[in-house]
Design an enzyme around this catalytic site. Structure first.
Site, short mmCIF file in Angstrom:
data_model
loop_
_atom_site.label_atom_id
_atom_site.label_comp_id
_atom_site.label_asym_id
_atom_site.label_seq_id
_atom_site.Cartn_x
_atom_site.Cartn_y
_atom_site.Cartn_z
N SER A 12 0.86 -1.18 0.00
CA SER A 12 0.00 0.00 0.00
C SER A 12 0.89 1.24 0.00
O SER A 12 2.07 1.17 0.38
CB SER A 12 -0.89 0.00 1.25
OG SER A 12 -1.52 1.27 1.42
N TYR A 22 -1.83 -0.88 10.46
CA TYR A 22 -1.94 -1.06 9.01
C TYR A 22 -0.66 -0.61 8.31
O TYR A 22 -0.10 -1.34 7.48
CB TYR A 22 -3.15 -0.29 8.49
CG TYR A 22 -3.44 -0.54 7.03
CD1 TYR A 22 -4.05 -1.72 6.63
CD2 TYR A 22 -3.10 0.39 6.06
CE1 TYR A 22 -4.32 -1.97 5.28
CE2 TYR A 22 -3.36 0.17 4.72
CZ TYR A 22 -3.97 -1.02 4.33
OH TYR A 22 -4.22 -1.26 3.01
#
Length: 588
Positions: free
Chosen positions: A456, A469
């Site tokens: 990501s 995350y």
């Protein structure tokens, strides 16, 4: 069981030492070595074929216990073809044989295939680093006649120059003496075979003497090769499979680009290997022979053989097996659809059984092939069992997309320890598990492949409210960088995908761990706001899927997806402190 040794007399009276082993009731495979090797070259391949095939391998003239005629002319390729004819006529008179040949041994088989009736004696021919003399010379001179095509012209010059060492090898007395001296030194022998690990090097104890004697092959054939220029090149009426070593220093891959002109039934497998791939990649040799023998017996072609068939129309990923985790929705589902549109067969997995079965059903409805599995990627044993089952039932996937992941929002001190660990177990652990299980199998297979690890832009854009995350994605990013370097030697590519703000269901599926005192309604409001923002962004998972396919084709190392992902990637390299300062931004 030790090999049975016997002698066969060739057309000019030279005795050829032959070694028979394997399954006496199986189809016959003849293994033919080149220079400077002996039948020992195939020691790594034979155990992989022995259960199914009857194996004949022999020492070329001038090598081992075979005769060593003194005349240089006795080492012409026509004599090599005579030796093959003598071995097969005496030891396999009733049945055509499958042939696997390397270097000059392969050149000799090409010579044999020019003869009338050769197609009745040879069921299939797998050639490794030993092109037809006539075809290669025609390739070189055809390119030299076209200087207005710079790339083609340059390739012809390059291929011609890479064969000029043969001039030195053709010098009487001096060449044999220096070759004997060089092959008497272990370190120099290792350099000759591309520094293959010691345990994979297959040399006889007499390699120095054998190499010095059989070097007569060069003066017997090098200059004569150019004398055939301008003569018609016959069509080969035998199925031929080329194993092309892309790192071969002597025969470049483009030297085979026009082989199909003379071989109507042609297959080609490019592998990332040097000239001595029978030593470094014995599993590739054995698998190629097995696939070709199956085809000759009338069995359906393997996926690898379909992919290797020259001239067969296919999509960009036709005849390719692709595994995608987290394929029940979002990026995983769209990636599976995209690969299926390009002709791939899919293995789709997800922890949500209903969702992954829907993905597979949609692919089937569109004319594709997909196999659905339920999988928790954080379970190491489950992933290993999954990889074993997939590899057994469908084959080792050519492309592995480790996509499964979960979202989590909240500051570190607000996030329960078990939730933080769960994010790492899925987002990082799932990638690690998938890479380990399938990466090992891709390396062992030896024919390359590609792994895609979905990270990501959060990997390089820290936010205090996305601690778990961001941590999981940054770890995935670094893990992939390390693994890429390791897999490169085996010809397995690895791409790290770094999506930006992609309109998927991730916001609704994300767990929000709020500070003490913040009400559930406030969290729900923030979730709704973020969901609307992602939807308004109108950058869907199909864009990520397209980026994944493109990156696999181009073997890109890192691929941000979406403008903001590219922008932050650049900032992370040029102004990392700026991103550290923005880490104070809070999602909730």
């Amino acid at each position: 069981m030790p090999a049975t040794q016997r002698f066969v007399v060739s057309a000019d009276g030279v005795r050829i030492a032959v070694y028979e082993e394997g399954n006496p009731d199986g189809p016959t495979v003849v293994l033919v070595h080149g220079w400077p090797d002996s039948h020992v070259l195939w020691d790594g391949v034979v155990p992989l074929l022995a259960e199914r095939f009857r194996i004949l391998r022999y020492d070329n003239r001038g090598v081992g216990l075979s005769g060593a005629p003194k005349k240089v002319s006795s080492y012409a390729m026509a004599r090599f073809a005579d030796d093959f004819a003598a071995v097969t006529s005496e030891l396999s008179p009733a049945q055509p044989v499958h042939v696997l040949a390397h270097d000059w041994g392969s050149v000799g088989i090409w010579e044999y295939l020019k003869r009338a009736g050769a197609g009745d004696r040879v069921a299939s021919f797998t050639s490794v680093s030993g092109p037809s003399h006539e075809q290669l010379v025609e390739y070189i001179f055809a390119g030299l006649r076209q200087p207005w095509r710079p790339r083609r012209f340059a390739r012809s010059i390059s291929q011609a120059l890479r064969l000029t060492y043969m001039v030195f090898f053709s010098v009487p007395l001096l060449a044999p003496l220096l070759i004997w001296a060089a092959f008497s030194v272990r370190a120099l022998r290792r350099r000759v075979v591309d520094n293959i690990p010691d345990e994979q090097i297959r040399h006889s104890a007499n390699i120095a003497a054998d190499a010095a004697t059989s070097v007569k092959t060069y003066p017997a054939n090098y200059f004569r090769s150019f004398s055939v220029r301008g003569q018609p090149i016959g069509v080969v009426d035998v199925p031929v499979q080329l194993i092309v070593n892309t790192r071969d220093r002597y025969v470049r891959p483009y030297g085979y680009d026009e082989t199909a002109r003379w071989v109507p039934r042609l297959w080609r497998r490019d592998i990332r290997a040097g000239h001595f791939s029978p030593m470094s990649h014995p599993q590739v040799m054995a698998a190629a022979v097995g696939d070709f023998a199956d085809l000759a017996a009338g069995n359906p072609p393997s996926r690898a053989l379909l992919r290797a068939q020259v001239g067969r129309p296919r999509g960009a990923f036709g005849d390719t097996l692709v595994s995608v985790t987290g394929a029940g929705s979002g990026i995983g589902r769209e990636t599976a659809y995209a690969f299926a549109r390009e002709g791939a067969e899919l293995v789709v997995s997800d922890i949500d059984e209903a969702a992954v079965k829907e993905t597979a059903a949609q692919i089937a409805a569109r004319g594709g092939i997909a196999h659905a599995y339920v999988l928790d990627v954080s379970d190491t044993d489950a992933v290993e069992a999954f990889a074993e089952r997939v590899s057994t039932e469908h084959g080792v996937p050519d492309v592995v997309v480790n996509n499964a992941g979960i979202g989590q929002a909240g500051q570190f001190l607000d996030t329960p320890a078990e939730q933080f660990d769960r994010v790492l177990d899925v987002n990082l652990g799932g990638v690690v598990n998938g890479s380990r299980a399938f990466g090992r199998r891709l390396v062992e297979r030896g024919t390359g492949g590609h792994i895609v690890n979905v990270s990501s832009m959060a990997a390089y854009a820290p936010l205090q409210s996305l601690n778990a995350y961001c941590t999981s994605k940054a770890a995935t990013y670094m893990f992939s960088d390390c693994l890429r370097a390791e897999l490169d030697a085996a010809g397995v590519g690895l791409t790290t995908i770094c999506p930006g703000l992609i309109d998927t269901n991730i916001v609704n599926a994300t767990r929000f761990d709020a500070p003490a005192g913040k009400q559930d309604g406030q969290v729900d409001d923030r979730r709704g706001q973020l969901g609307k923002m992602f939807a308004l962004r109108r950058y869907g998972p199909d864009k990520v899927a397209d980026a994944i396919l493109s990156s696999v084709q181009k073997n890109k190392a890192i691929r941000p997806v979406a403008p903001e992902a590219y922008a932050l990637y650049g900032v992370s390299r040029l102004l990392p402190q700026a991103l550290r300062s923005t880490a104070r931004f809070r999602v909730i």
